[in-house]
Motif scaffolding. Structure first.
Motif, PDB file in Angstrom:
ATOM      1  N   GLN A  15      -5.067  -8.611  -7.685  1.00  0.00           N
ATOM      2  CA  GLN A  15      -6.467  -8.420  -7.317  1.00  0.00           C
ATOM      3  C   GLN A  15      -6.585  -7.670  -5.991  1.00  0.00           C
ATOM      4  O   GLN A  15      -7.613  -7.067  -5.710  1.00  0.00           O
ATOM      5  CB  GLN A  15      -7.186  -9.763  -7.227  1.00  0.00           C
ATOM      6  CG  GLN A  15      -7.324 -10.448  -8.566  1.00  0.00           C
ATOM      7  CD  GLN A  15      -7.972 -11.812  -8.461  1.00  0.00           C
ATOM      8  OE1 GLN A  15      -8.583 -12.151  -7.456  1.00  0.00           O
ATOM      9  NE2 GLN A  15      -7.837 -12.604  -9.507  1.00  0.00           N
ATOM     10  N   ARG A  16      -5.528  -7.702  -5.174  1.00  0.00           N
ATOM     11  CA  ARG A  16      -5.541  -7.041  -3.874  1.00  0.00           C
ATOM     12  C   ARG A  16      -4.697  -5.768  -3.859  1.00  0.00           C
ATOM     13  O   ARG A  16      -4.486  -5.196  -2.804  1.00  0.00           O
ATOM     14  CB  ARG A  16      -5.028  -8.009  -2.805  1.00  0.00           C
ATOM     15  CG  ARG A  16      -5.959  -9.197  -2.622  1.00  0.00           C
ATOM     16  CD  ARG A  16      -5.474 -10.213  -1.621  1.00  0.00           C
ATOM     17  NE  ARG A  16      -4.918  -9.632  -0.420  1.00  0.00           N
ATOM     18  CZ  ARG A  16      -4.017 -10.210   0.343  1.00  0.00           C
ATOM     19  NH1 ARG A  16      -3.558 -11.394   0.023  1.00  0.00           N
ATOM     20  NH2 ARG A  16      -3.558  -9.618   1.424  1.00  0.00           N
ATOM     21  N   GLY A  17      -4.210  -5.333  -5.016  1.00  0.00           N
ATOM     22  CA  GLY A  17      -3.442  -4.097  -5.082  1.00  0.00           C
ATOM     23  C   GLY A  17      -2.176  -4.254  -5.901  1.00  0.00           C
ATOM     24  O   GLY A  17      -1.830  -5.355  -6.328  1.00  0.00           O
ATOM     25  N   PRO A  18      -1.468  -3.120  -6.114  1.00  0.00           N
ATOM     26  CA  PRO A  18      -0.264  -3.145  -6.956  1.00  0.00           C
ATOM     27  C   PRO A  18       0.894  -3.922  -6.326  1.00  0.00           C
ATOM     28  O   PRO A  18       0.993  -4.020  -5.105  1.00  0.00           O
ATOM     29  CB  PRO A  18       0.094  -1.676  -7.126  1.00  0.00           C
ATOM     30  CG  PRO A  18      -0.599  -0.964  -6.025  1.00  0.00           C
ATOM     31  CD  PRO A  18      -1.784  -1.785  -5.639  1.00  0.00           C
ATOM     32  N   ILE A  19       1.754  -4.440  -7.199  1.00  0.00           N
ATOM     33  CA  ILE A  19       2.928  -5.210  -6.790  1.00  0.00           C
ATOM     34  C   ILE A  19       4.173  -4.371  -7.044  1.00  0.00           C
ATOM     35  O   ILE A  19       4.304  -3.762  -8.093  1.00  0.00           O
ATOM     36  CB  ILE A  19       3.000  -6.529  -7.590  1.00  0.00           C
ATOM     37  CG1 ILE A  19       1.807  -7.419  -7.240  1.00  0.00           C
ATOM     38  CG2 ILE A  19       4.312  -7.259  -7.324  1.00  0.00           C
ATOM     39  CD1 ILE A  19       1.675  -8.617  -8.154  1.00  0.00           C
TER      40      ILE A  19
END
Length: 75
Positions: A15-19
């Motif tokens: 939800q806060r960006g790519p992993i």
């Protein structure tokens, strides 16, 4: 299961960006949080944000699937 715990953590972090990467210990272990000891799956997430490496260790309650603690290990 440990796989479900990792999916929960990855979903929350996505939800806060790519992993960039993730891992999990498949055997639950005792972990104390807020004075209470619970069995958790220990997981980890790595990602890059604004050119900086971010690494987190995340504890997931083995019974409920709730994230009980997040530790910034790159700090």
């Amino acid at each position: 299961s440990s796989e479900k715990a990792l999916r929960i953590v990855k979903s929350a972090f996505k939800q806060r960006g790519p992993i960039d990467g993730s891992w999990i210990y498949s055997v639950p272990e005792a972990y104390t949080v807020n004075g209470e000891t619970v069995m958790v799956y220990k997981t980890g997430i790595t990602r890059s944000a604004f050119g900086e490496l971010e690494q987190y260790e995340v504890m997931v309650d083995a019974k409920t699937g709730m994230i009980v603690d997040v530790i910034d290990t790159a700090a």
